[in-house]
Design a protein around this motif. Structure first.
Motif, PDB file in Angstrom:
ATOM      1  N   ARG A  68      11.027  25.443  -2.115  1.00  0.00           N
ATOM      2  CA  ARG A  68      11.856  24.977  -3.027  1.00  0.00           C
ATOM      3  C   ARG A  68      12.742  25.459  -3.356  1.00  0.00           C
ATOM      4  NH1 ARG A  68       7.353  25.266  -7.451  1.00  0.00           N
ATOM      5  NH2 ARG A  68       6.366  25.176  -6.153  1.00  0.00           N
ATOM      6  N   GLY A  69      12.766  26.758  -3.465  1.00  0.00           N
ATOM      7  CA  GLY A  69      14.016  27.481  -3.766  1.00  0.00           C
ATOM      8  C   GLY A  69      15.880  27.564  -2.565  1.00  0.00           C
ATOM      9  N   LEU A  70      15.240  26.951  -1.797  1.00  0.00           N
ATOM     10  CA  LEU A  70      16.028  27.601  -0.467  1.00  0.00           C
ATOM     11  C   LEU A  70      17.303  26.893  -0.432  1.00  0.00           C
ATOM     12  CD1 LEU A  70      14.001  26.334   2.956  1.00  0.00           C
ATOM     13  CD2 LEU A  70      15.072  28.557   2.584  1.00  0.00           C
ATOM     14  N   ARG A  71      17.708  25.956  -1.407  1.00  0.00           N
ATOM     15  CA  ARG A  71      19.175  25.610  -1.482  1.00  0.00           C
ATOM     16  C   ARG A  71      19.877  26.765  -2.627  1.00  0.00           C
ATOM     17  NH1 ARG A  71      19.878  20.455  -0.258  1.00  0.00           N
ATOM     18  NH2 ARG A  71      18.589  19.572   0.812  1.00  0.00           N
ATOM     19  N   THR A  72      18.671  27.516  -3.191  1.00  0.00           N
ATOM     20  CA  THR A  72      19.499  28.992  -4.365  1.00  0.00           C
ATOM     21  C   THR A  72      19.596  30.116  -3.457  1.00  0.00           C
ATOM     22  OG1 THR A  72      17.025  29.595  -4.877  1.00  0.00           O
ATOM     23  CG2 THR A  72      18.519  27.380  -5.612  1.00  0.00           C
ATOM     24  N   PHE A  73      19.136  29.712  -1.823  1.00  0.00           N
ATOM     25  CA  PHE A  73      19.532  30.999  -1.614  1.00  0.00           C
ATOM     26  C   PHE A  73      20.635  31.643  -1.314  1.00  0.00           C
ATOM     27  CE2 PHE A  73      19.295  33.507   2.945  1.00  0.00           C
ATOM     28  CZ  PHE A  73      19.066  34.503   2.253  1.00  0.00           C
ATOM     29  N   ARG A  74      21.825  33.130  -1.599  1.00  0.00           N
ATOM     30  CA  ARG A  74      23.131  32.151  -1.079  1.00  0.00           C
ATOM     31  C   ARG A  74      23.584  33.501  -0.008  1.00  0.00           C
ATOM     32  NH1 ARG A  74      24.735  33.521  -7.299  1.00  0.00           N
ATOM     33  NH2 ARG A  74      23.289  35.366  -6.740  1.00  0.00           N
ATOM     34  N   GLY A  75      22.464  34.159   0.365  1.00  0.00           N
ATOM     35  CA  GLY A  75      22.977  35.026   1.545  1.00  0.00           C
ATOM     36  C   GLY A  75      23.221  36.306   0.543  1.00  0.00           C
ATOM     37  N   ASP A  76      23.045  36.485  -0.026  1.00  0.00           N
ATOM     38  CA  ASP A  76      23.774  37.553  -0.937  1.00  0.00           C
ATOM     39  C   ASP A  76      23.313  39.238  -0.584  1.00  0.00           C
ATOM     40  OD1 ASP A  76      25.572  36.314  -1.944  1.00  0.00           O
ATOM     41  OD2 ASP A  76      24.944  36.378  -4.319  1.00  0.00           O
ATOM     42  N   SER A  77      21.474  38.157   0.170  1.00  0.00           N
ATOM     43  CA  SER A  77      20.632  39.728   0.292  1.00  0.00           C
ATOM     44  C   SER A  77      19.923  39.024   2.217  1.00  0.00           C
ATOM     45  CB  SER A  77      19.230  39.995  -0.515  1.00  0.00           C
ATOM     46  OG  SER A  77      19.418  39.109  -1.210  1.00  0.00           O
ATOM     47  N   SER A  78      19.416  39.980   2.409  1.00  0.00           N
ATOM     48  CA  SER A  78      18.703  39.392   3.444  1.00  0.00           C
ATOM     49  C   SER A  78      18.054  38.283   2.777  1.00  0.00           C
ATOM     50  CB  SER A  78      18.114  40.143   4.576  1.00  0.00           C
ATOM     51  OG  SER A  78      17.011  40.848   3.856  1.00  0.00           O
ATOM     52  N   PHE A  79      17.794  37.458   4.278  1.00  0.00           N
ATOM     53  CA  PHE A  79      16.007  36.496   3.713  1.00  0.00           C
ATOM     54  C   PHE A  79      15.595  36.942   3.271  1.00  0.00           C
ATOM     55  CE2 PHE A  79      12.939  33.975   4.726  1.00  0.00           C
ATOM     56  CZ  PHE A  79      12.728  32.999   4.106  1.00  0.00           C
ATOM     57  N   LYS A  80      14.321  38.149   3.742  1.00  0.00           N
ATOM     58  CA  LYS A  80      13.497  39.029   4.142  1.00  0.00           C
ATOM     59  C   LYS A  80      13.086  39.760   2.443  1.00  0.00           C
ATOM     60  CE  LYS A  80      13.496  43.290   5.087  1.00  0.00           C
ATOM     61  NZ  LYS A  80      13.313  44.562   6.193  1.00  0.00           N
ATOM     62  N   THR A  81      14.753  40.410   2.110  1.00  0.00           N
ATOM     63  CA  THR A  81      14.590  40.596   0.911  1.00  0.00           C
ATOM     64  C   THR A  81      13.824  40.246  -0.794  1.00  0.00           C
ATOM     65  OG1 THR A  81      15.592  42.714   1.789  1.00  0.00           O
ATOM     66  CG2 THR A  81      15.823  42.307  -0.566  1.00  0.00           C
ATOM     67  N   TRP A  82      15.186  38.671  -0.141  1.00  0.00           N
ATOM     68  CA  TRP A  82      15.025  37.382  -0.820  1.00  0.00           C
ATOM     69  C   TRP A  82      13.243  36.611  -1.104  1.00  0.00           C
ATOM     70  CZ3 TRP A  82      13.822  32.112   0.065  1.00  0.00           C
ATOM     71  CH2 TRP A  82      14.385  31.429  -1.129  1.00  0.00           C
ATOM     72  N   LEU A  83      12.527  37.099   0.050  1.00  0.00           N
ATOM     73  CA  LEU A  83      11.138  36.060   0.153  1.00  0.00           C
ATOM     74  C   LEU A  83      10.398  37.340  -0.818  1.00  0.00           C
ATOM     75  CD1 LEU A  83       9.465  34.072   0.978  1.00  0.00           C
ATOM     76  CD2 LEU A  83       9.128  35.749   3.313  1.00  0.00           C
ATOM     77  N   TYR A  84      10.559  38.940  -0.373  1.00  0.00           N
ATOM     78  CA  TYR A  84       9.835  40.228  -0.958  1.00  0.00           C
ATOM     79  C   TYR A  84       9.558  39.385  -2.424  1.00  0.00           C
ATOM     80  CZ  TYR A  84       7.972  42.494   3.064  1.00  0.00           C
ATOM     81  OH  TYR A  84       7.092  43.074   4.064  1.00  0.00           O
ATOM     82  N   ARG A  85      10.818  39.311  -2.825  1.00  0.00           N
ATOM     83  CA  ARG A  85      11.403  38.616  -4.678  1.00  0.00           C
ATOM     84  C   ARG A  85      10.183  37.391  -4.478  1.00  0.00           C
ATOM     85  NH1 ARG A  85      17.068  39.691  -7.770  1.00  0.00           N
ATOM     86  NH2 ARG A  85      15.825  39.431  -9.849  1.00  0.00           N
ATOM     87  N   ILE A  86      10.743  36.367  -3.853  1.00  0.00           N
ATOM     88  CA  ILE A  86      10.219  35.410  -4.095  1.00  0.00           C
ATOM     89  C   ILE A  86       8.293  36.249  -4.696  1.00  0.00           C
ATOM     90  CG2 ILE A  86       8.893  33.391  -3.826  1.00  0.00           C
ATOM     91  CD1 ILE A  86      11.874  32.890  -2.979  1.00  0.00           C
ATOM     92  N   VAL A  87       7.136  36.859  -3.759  1.00  0.00           N
ATOM     93  CA  VAL A  87       6.129  37.416  -3.742  1.00  0.00           C
ATOM     94  C   VAL A  87       6.519  38.153  -4.567  1.00  0.00           C
ATOM     95  CG1 VAL A  87       4.695  38.150  -2.025  1.00  0.00           C
ATOM     96  CG2 VAL A  87       6.330  37.280  -0.835  1.00  0.00           C
ATOM     97  N   THR A  88       7.385  38.960  -4.609  1.00  0.00           N
ATOM     98  CA  THR A  88       6.688  39.511  -6.279  1.00  0.00           C
ATOM     99  C   THR A  88       6.340  38.733  -7.913  1.00  0.00           C
ATOM    100  OG1 THR A  88       7.759  41.825  -5.691  1.00  0.00           O
ATOM    101  CG2 THR A  88       7.310  41.381  -8.085  1.00  0.00           C
ATOM    102  N   ASN A  89       7.073  37.667  -7.817  1.00  0.00           N
ATOM    103  CA  ASN A  89       6.828  36.978  -9.051  1.00  0.00           C
ATOM    104  C   ASN A  89       5.954  36.082  -8.470  1.00  0.00           C
ATOM    105  OD1 ASN A  89       9.821  37.963  -9.908  1.00  0.00           O
ATOM    106  ND2 ASN A  89      10.575  36.242  -9.045  1.00  0.00           N
ATOM    107  N   ALA A  90       5.478  35.742  -7.642  1.00  0.00           N
ATOM    108  CA  ALA A  90       4.277  34.717  -7.454  1.00  0.00           C
ATOM    109  C   ALA A  90       2.481  36.154  -7.510  1.00  0.00           C
ATOM    110  CB  ALA A  90       4.252  34.164  -5.847  1.00  0.00           C
ATOM    111  N   ALA A  91       2.683  37.227  -7.217  1.00  0.00           N
ATOM    112  CA  ALA A  91       1.653  38.112  -7.657  1.00  0.00           C
ATOM    113  C   ALA A  91       1.773  38.559  -9.095  1.00  0.00           C
ATOM    114  CB  ALA A  91       1.811  39.172  -6.872  1.00  0.00           C
ATOM    115  N   ARG A  92       3.323  38.611 -10.126  1.00  0.00           N
ATOM    116  CA  ARG A  92       3.622  38.913 -11.163  1.00  0.00           C
ATOM    117  C   ARG A  92       2.543  37.671 -12.032  1.00  0.00           C
ATOM    118  NH1 ARG A  92       9.550  40.682 -11.782  1.00  0.00           N
ATOM    119  NH2 ARG A  92       9.047  42.759 -11.206  1.00  0.00           N
ATOM    120  N   THR A  93       3.328  36.381 -11.557  1.00  0.00           N
ATOM    121  CA  THR A  93       2.024  34.745 -12.013  1.00  0.00           C
ATOM    122  C   THR A  93       0.759  35.066 -12.206  1.00  0.00           C
ATOM    123  OG1 THR A  93       4.368  34.212 -11.621  1.00  0.00           O
ATOM    124  CG2 THR A  93       2.439  32.104 -11.692  1.00  0.00           C
ATOM    125  N   HIS A  94      -0.047  35.217 -11.034  1.00  0.00           N
ATOM    126  CA  HIS A  94      -1.337  35.257 -10.669  1.00  0.00           C
ATOM    127  C   HIS A  94      -1.885  36.537 -11.054  1.00  0.00           C
ATOM    128  CE1 HIS A  94      -4.857  35.089  -8.088  1.00  0.00           C
ATOM    129  NE2 HIS A  94      -5.016  36.336  -8.246  1.00  0.00           N
TER     130      HIS A  94
END
Lengths: 201, 165
Positions: A68-94
């Protein structure tokens, strides 16, 4: 799971290309990203939520959020780091949703050494699974912020800069959380007596 | 590890356990460790806990997990497409244009009122359209036509042109 710098660069280039294609509507490209990171994401989620079924839910939720957020990925960090941030947020929500349910949280009986030193043993269960469960129960007793930092460093192998980006905090905060998180895990993970013979290298 | 001095070394101790110190940082920490039993013990704990965590057997995604994710993504994208605002904007353009036109035609602007006055030279520019009801010089048919028009002000001008002799 630590990555070398050269492998990181190659992986970053591959990821950027896949992200570019996925943004353009190429579902196969996004599936390649999922396949490339599925084990890491599930492993991180499992260490965060201490439950395999919940970990899969969190991992799937994270990938859907990433899509859903691919369009917001600006490439300032690596995709891996960006993805870890998303997983972190998903885990916090859970974890936030789970807070209402009665189960082990930071500060309850799970912090006692006995709780981790003598896990419920099923002879049919492999020793490695028992060991992982013991570690994950210890991690579950940590405050979430410390757990995230410690898991990203010691389980997932991210460097301090990457963790700072993934958690959205300064590196000094990451260092402090890792130091204190490990210190809190001492009783749960280590034998009672530790010889005080620390040398820097 | 309770003194303020020792707390300052927490970041270095964390990274020392990762073997991630610069030479200068290592020298600074070594100097402190030479005189601090608590920090020496803390470093041992940092390394031991790190070792335990690093040895944690990894969990792997089950077979078919990626397909499940893609199914969820495809479901998600179908909803996203349904609510794609650009698509909706494009589809709604004619309706929006029609509404805009109707509003423009239905609300008398200063310009249209002025045009009406220019056309009907004998009518007071400030006279409301309802004044036509009492104007006996306007025929019944013109009055009915005036009331049914979307832009009565313009209609009034025309009706006045068709005044009964």
């Amino acid at each position: 799971m630590a990555w070398s710098g050269e492998a990181n660069q190659t992986t970053d280039a591959r990821d950027r290309e896949l992200v570019k294609r996925a943004r353009g509507g190429d579902a196969d490209a996004f599936e390649d990203l999922v396949r490339a990171y599925q084990h890491r994401v599930v492993n991180y989620a499992r260490a965060m939520v201490s439950n395999e079924a919940d970990a899969e839910d969190v991992a799937q939720d994270a990938f859907v959020r990433a899509y859903r957020g691919l369009r917001t990925f600006r490439g300032d960090s690596s995709f891996k780091t960006w993805l870890y941030r998303i997983v972190t947020n998903a885990a916090r929500t859970h974890l936030g949703k789970r807070r209402d349910r009665p189960e082990q949280t930071a500060g309850d009986a799970a912090t006692s050494p006995e709780a981790f030193g003598h896990p419920a043993t099923d002879e049919d269960v492999e020793a490695s699974v028992i060991d992982r469960d013991r570690i994950d129960r210890a991690l579950a007793a940590l405050p979430v912020e410390m757990r995230e930092a410690v898991v990203l460093r010691d389980v997932e192998g991210l460097d301090y800069r990457e963790i700072a980006v993934a958690l959205g905090v300064p590196i000094g905060t990451v260092e402090s959380r890792i130091f204190r998180g490990r210190a809190r895990l001492r009783d749960a993970l280590l034998a009672p007596s530790i010889p005080a013979s620390g040398e820097v290298s | 590890m309770t003194s303020a001095t020792c707390q300052r070394f927490e970041p270095l101790l964390a990274r020392a356990a990762d073997e991630a110190l610069e030479a200068a940082e290592r020298a600074t920490l070594e100097t402190h460790l030479a005189t601090c039993d608590a920090c020496r013990e803390a470093l041992v704990v940092q390394r031991a806990v790190r070792g335990q965590l690093a040895s944690r057997p990894a969990v792997h995604a089950r077979a078919g997990f990626a397909r499940s994710v893609m199914a969820a993504v495809e479901h998600e994208s179908s909803w996203l497409d349904r609510f794609d605002f650009r698509q909706w904007t494009w589809r709604l353009t004619p309706i929006a244009a029609a509404l805009l036109l109707a509003v423009w035609a239905g609300v008398p602007s200063g310009q249209s009122a002025a045009t009406a006055v220019d056309t009907a030279e004998t009518v007071d520019a400030d006279a409301p359209v309802s004044s036509a009801l009492w104007d006996e010089s306007i025929s019944d048919l013109s009055l009915l036509s005036l009331m049914l028009r979307a832009s009565p002000d313009e209609g009034l001008a025309e009706a006045l042109k068709e005044r009964r002799p």
